[in-house]
Design a protein around this motif. Structure first.
Motif, PDB file in Angstrom:
ATOM      1  N   GLU A 128      28.614  -5.928  17.054  1.00 36.46           N
ATOM      2  CA  GLU A 128      28.377  -7.001  18.023  1.00 36.46           C
ATOM      3  C   GLU A 128      28.775  -8.389  17.514  1.00 36.46           C
ATOM      4  O   GLU A 128      29.225  -9.231  18.287  1.00 36.46           O
ATOM      5  CB  GLU A 128      26.890  -7.005  18.414  1.00 36.46           C
ATOM      6  CG  GLU A 128      26.573  -7.853  19.620  1.00 36.46           C
ATOM      7  CD  GLU A 128      25.148  -7.634  20.115  1.00 36.46           C
ATOM      8  OE1 GLU A 128      24.713  -8.447  20.940  1.00 36.46           O
ATOM      9  OE2 GLU A 128      24.474  -6.685  19.675  1.00 36.46           O
ATOM     10  N   PHE A 129      28.607  -8.605  16.197  1.00 32.27           N
ATOM     11  CA  PHE A 129      28.847  -9.951  15.648  1.00 32.27           C
ATOM     12  C   PHE A 129      29.957  -9.921  14.597  1.00 32.27           C
ATOM     13  O   PHE A 129      29.782  -9.327  13.529  1.00 32.27           O
ATOM     14  CB  PHE A 129      27.562 -10.507  15.020  1.00 32.27           C
ATOM     15  CG  PHE A 129      26.391 -10.550  15.966  1.00 32.27           C
ATOM     16  CD1 PHE A 129      26.349 -11.458  17.013  1.00 32.27           C
ATOM     17  CD2 PHE A 129      25.334  -9.667  15.812  1.00 32.27           C
ATOM     18  CE1 PHE A 129      25.273 -11.499  17.884  1.00 32.27           C
ATOM     19  CE2 PHE A 129      24.244  -9.689  16.678  1.00 32.27           C
ATOM     20  CZ  PHE A 129      24.221 -10.610  17.726  1.00 32.27           C
ATOM     21  N   ARG A 130      31.062 -10.557  14.895  1.00 31.66           N
ATOM     22  CA  ARG A 130      32.201 -10.574  13.960  1.00 31.66           C
ATOM     23  C   ARG A 130      31.881 -11.356  12.691  1.00 31.66           C
ATOM     24  O   ARG A 130      32.443 -11.086  11.629  1.00 31.66           O
ATOM     25  CB  ARG A 130      33.422 -11.197  14.643  1.00 31.66           C
ATOM     26  CG  ARG A 130      34.053 -10.286  15.671  1.00 31.66           C
ATOM     27  CD  ARG A 130      35.322 -10.903  16.217  1.00 31.66           C
ATOM     28  NE  ARG A 130      35.961 -10.037  17.196  1.00 31.66           N
ATOM     29  CZ  ARG A 130      37.072 -10.344  17.838  1.00 31.66           C
ATOM     30  NH1 ARG A 130      37.650 -11.519  17.604  1.00 31.66           N
ATOM     31  NH2 ARG A 130      37.607  -9.513  18.706  1.00 31.66           N
ATOM     32  N   ASP A 131      30.996 -12.347  12.811  1.00 31.84           N
ATOM     33  CA  ASP A 131      30.663 -13.184  11.661  1.00 31.84           C
ATOM     34  C   ASP A 131      29.398 -12.704  10.939  1.00 31.84           C
ATOM     35  O   ASP A 131      28.721 -13.478  10.282  1.00 31.84           O
ATOM     36  CB  ASP A 131      30.486 -14.637  12.110  1.00 31.84           C
ATOM     37  CG  ASP A 131      29.416 -14.788  13.207  1.00 31.84           C
ATOM     38  OD1 ASP A 131      29.100 -13.775  13.868  1.00 31.84           O
ATOM     39  OD2 ASP A 131      28.908 -15.916  13.407  1.00 31.84           O
ATOM     40  N   TYR A 132      29.095 -11.409  11.088  1.00 29.55           N
ATOM     41  CA  TYR A 132      27.870 -10.886  10.467  1.00 29.55           C
ATOM     42  C   TYR A 132      27.994 -10.947   8.938  1.00 29.55           C
ATOM     43  O   TYR A 132      29.038 -10.570   8.380  1.00 29.55           O
ATOM     44  CB  TYR A 132      27.609  -9.440  10.912  1.00 29.55           C
ATOM     45  CG  TYR A 132      26.216  -8.972  10.569  1.00 29.55           C
ATOM     46  CD1 TYR A 132      25.110  -9.495  11.235  1.00 29.55           C
ATOM     47  CD2 TYR A 132      26.001  -8.042   9.555  1.00 29.55           C
ATOM     48  CE1 TYR A 132      23.828  -9.093  10.917  1.00 29.55           C
ATOM     49  CE2 TYR A 132      24.722  -7.637   9.229  1.00 29.55           C
ATOM     50  CZ  TYR A 132      23.636  -8.161   9.914  1.00 29.55           C
ATOM     51  OH  TYR A 132      22.361  -7.777   9.581  1.00 29.55           O
ATOM     52  N   PRO A 133      26.938 -11.429   8.238  1.00 31.08           N
ATOM     53  CA  PRO A 133      27.007 -11.582   6.768  1.00 31.08           C
ATOM     54  C   PRO A 133      27.406 -10.288   6.055  1.00 31.08           C
ATOM     55  O   PRO A 133      26.720  -9.278   6.192  1.00 31.08           O
ATOM     56  CB  PRO A 133      25.575 -11.997   6.390  1.00 31.08           C
ATOM     57  CG  PRO A 133      25.037 -12.639   7.624  1.00 31.08           C
ATOM     58  CD  PRO A 133      25.645 -11.887   8.772  1.00 31.08           C
ATOM     59  N   PRO A 134      28.510 -10.305   5.285  1.00 32.11           N
ATOM     60  CA  PRO A 134      29.042  -9.077   4.669  1.00 32.11           C
ATOM     61  C   PRO A 134      28.204  -8.541   3.511  1.00 32.11           C
ATOM     62  O   PRO A 134      28.317  -7.371   3.161  1.00 32.11           O
ATOM     63  CB  PRO A 134      30.436  -9.506   4.167  1.00 32.11           C
ATOM     64  CG  PRO A 134      30.330 -10.992   3.970  1.00 32.11           C
ATOM     65  CD  PRO A 134      29.359 -11.485   5.004  1.00 32.11           C
ATOM     66  N   LEU A 135      27.354  -9.382   2.934  1.00 30.46           N
ATOM     67  CA  LEU A 135      26.573  -8.963   1.769  1.00 30.46           C
ATOM     68  C   LEU A 135      25.414  -8.035   2.134  1.00 30.46           C
ATOM     69  O   LEU A 135      24.922  -7.279   1.307  1.00 30.46           O
ATOM     70  CB  LEU A 135      26.032 -10.214   1.040  1.00 30.46           C
ATOM     71  CG  LEU A 135      25.349  -9.997  -0.307  1.00 30.46           C
ATOM     72  CD1 LEU A 135      26.335  -9.438  -1.341  1.00 30.46           C
ATOM     73  CD2 LEU A 135      24.756 -11.309  -0.820  1.00 30.46           C
ATOM     74  N   ARG A 136      25.013  -8.075   3.376  1.00 27.21           N
ATOM     75  CA  ARG A 136      23.811  -7.326   3.771  1.00 27.21           C
ATOM     76  C   ARG A 136      24.021  -5.825   3.774  1.00 27.21           C
ATOM     77  O   ARG A 136      25.052  -5.327   4.194  1.00 27.21           O
ATOM     78  CB  ARG A 136      23.348  -7.761   5.176  1.00 27.21           C
ATOM     79  CG  ARG A 136      22.791  -9.169   5.216  1.00 27.21           C
ATOM     80  CD  ARG A 136      22.190  -9.466   6.578  1.00 27.21           C
ATOM     81  NE  ARG A 136      21.959 -10.905   6.732  1.00 27.21           N
ATOM     82  CZ  ARG A 136      21.438 -11.454   7.800  1.00 27.21           C
ATOM     83  NH1 ARG A 136      21.087 -10.711   8.831  1.00 27.21           N
ATOM     84  NH2 ARG A 136      21.252 -12.755   7.867  1.00 27.21           N
ATOM     85  N   MET A 137      22.972  -5.113   3.329  1.00 25.88           N
ATOM     86  CA  MET A 137      22.904  -3.646   3.433  1.00 25.88           C
ATOM     87  C   MET A 137      21.819  -3.339   4.477  1.00 25.88           C
ATOM     88  O   MET A 137      21.026  -4.217   4.836  1.00 25.88           O
ATOM     89  CB  MET A 137      22.537  -3.043   2.078  1.00 25.88           C
ATOM     90  CG  MET A 137      23.580  -3.280   1.003  1.00 25.88           C
ATOM     91  SD  MET A 137      25.174  -2.516   1.372  1.00 25.88           S
ATOM     92  CE  MET A 137      24.847  -0.805   0.939  1.00 25.88           C
ATOM     93  N   PRO A 138      21.733  -2.092   4.975  1.00 29.28           N
ATOM     94  CA  PRO A 138      20.726  -1.788   6.000  1.00 29.28           C
ATOM     95  C   PRO A 138      19.277  -2.000   5.564  1.00 29.28           C
ATOM     96  O   PRO A 138      18.519  -2.688   6.239  1.00 29.28           O
ATOM     97  CB  PRO A 138      21.002  -0.328   6.338  1.00 29.28           C
ATOM     98  CG  PRO A 138      22.445  -0.127   6.013  1.00 29.28           C
ATOM     99  CD  PRO A 138      22.703  -0.990   4.818  1.00 29.28           C
ATOM    100  N   ILE A 139      18.868  -1.412   4.411  1.00 32.59           N
ATOM    101  CA  ILE A 139      17.437  -1.427   4.080  1.00 32.59           C
ATOM    102  C   ILE A 139      17.123  -1.749   2.597  1.00 32.59           C
ATOM    103  O   ILE A 139      16.112  -2.371   2.308  1.00 32.59           O
ATOM    104  CB  ILE A 139      16.770  -0.080   4.503  1.00 32.59           C
ATOM    105  CG1 ILE A 139      15.227  -0.142   4.384  1.00 32.59           C
ATOM    106  CG2 ILE A 139      17.328   1.099   3.718  1.00 32.59           C
ATOM    107  CD1 ILE A 139      14.529   1.030   5.051  1.00 32.59           C
ATOM    108  N   ILE A 140      18.001  -1.319   1.666  1.00 27.47           N
ATOM    109  CA  ILE A 140      17.763  -1.608   0.246  1.00 27.47           C
ATOM    110  C   ILE A 140      18.897  -2.498  -0.265  1.00 27.47           C
ATOM    111  O   ILE A 140      20.069  -2.125  -0.180  1.00 27.47           O
ATOM    112  CB  ILE A 140      17.707  -0.303  -0.596  1.00 27.47           C
ATOM    113  CG1 ILE A 140      16.556   0.579  -0.124  1.00 27.47           C
ATOM    114  CG2 ILE A 140      17.522  -0.627  -2.080  1.00 27.47           C
ATOM    115  CD1 ILE A 140      16.467   1.903  -0.860  1.00 27.47           C
TER     116      ILE A 140
END
Length: 291
Positions: free
Chosen positions: A275-287
């Motif tokens: 949905e978001f092209r500028d979504y932060p690339p560093l994030r993982m789902p849960i850990i």
């Protein structure tokens, strides 16, 4: 096949309401309308003229089955464990044998565990009533039986052992309990902080979706590293509770919960990326950095 004449600016919700007038047994929440029999359900807010259809549109109907509100489901599945655990804590008759009826444990950790468990589910009940904003109003009725079996069953299983007259405290005594309590409290505060941050993202009555970012609250800084820190904190709470009680059913409940929450977190993470092209690339789902 049923024919309806509607304005081009009509929404899917309005078409569902029209359908309900002629078929009262299929109320709007029970309907799924699609452009293709195997396609995705159209959203209530979708406008007819913005869909890839001409002057006449064929919508395919699917009955989703009996529905129940999310609030009802959550209140039922969370009130159960709260009540069930207390039955074991107060050792009501027919659980541990006549001589133990309404007796109290001599171990401080047993009373502390009851406070933590009760606090957790009271918090969940209050959040359901006053904090959460649901993007979907209902879910299939059959889910309530599955969810309640899971929550109520595990609550009874762990409560039976923790409150058992023969229960033995953790191996490392008070130090282990204090460490576990600190983990539990920090994670409960973190979980609540994330729920409040997510609530503030979505105005009341809307289905708006935005990228969640950290706020001034330090507990929300986990958003820098994971998409669903509420699940991270939730798992952490149960790990703390497992360390505190040193009880196998609690550890299994934590493991099963972690598995399910990982599935949800991965799904949410995928939808954020889509949905978001500028979504932060560093994030993982849960850990952070791992999963």
């Amino acid at each position: 096949m049923k024919h309806y004449e509607v304005e081009p600016h009509a929404t899917i919700a309005e078409i569902k309401n029209l359908f309900t007038k002629t078929h009262p047994q299929w109320y709007p929440a029970r309907q799924s309308l699609r452009l293709d029999p195997k396609g995705k359900s159209l959203k209530d807010e979708d406008v007819l003229q913005k869909l890839p259809v001409g002057t006449t549109a064929t919508l395919y109907f699917r009955d989703l089955g009996a529905q129940i509100s999310w609030v009802t489901v959550f209140l039922t599945e969370y009130a159960g464990p709260l009540f069930i655990y207390l039955l074991f804590y107060f050792r009501v008759p027919f659980i541990y044998g006549h001589k133990y009826d309404f007796t109290s444990s001599r171990h401080t950790v047993v009373h502390l565990a009851c406070i933590c468990h009760s606090f957790h589910y009271i918090k969940r009940l209050l959040e359901t009533l006053f904090v959460h904003r649901f993007s979907h109003g209902t879910m299939p009725l059959r889910n309530i039986f599955k969810n309640c079996t899971y929550y109520w069953g595990f609550a009874a299983w762990m409560a039976y052992y923790i409150n058992h007259p023969l229960y033995t405290p953790p191996t490392y005594g008070a130090q282990q309990v204090k460490l576990a309590l600190a983990i539990f409290v920090i994670c409960q505060l973190g979980n609540f902080s994330i729920h409040m941050a997510l609530r503030d993202l979505r105005p009341a009555g809307s289905k708006t979706r935005k990228i969640p970012y950290p706020t001034k609250n330090p507990f929300t800084w986990l958003f820098l590293l994971v998409s669903c820190p509420n699940y991270t904190y939730e798992v952490g709470s149960w790990i703390g509770f497992a360390i505190m009680t040193q009880c196998l059913p609690v550890a299994l409940f934590s493991l099963v919960g972690f598995t399910q929450m990982t599935i949800w977190a991965k799904g949410k993470h995928r939808s954020y990326l889509k949905e978001f092209r500028d979504y932060p690339p560093l994030r993982m789902p849960i850990i952070p950095f791992l999963l």
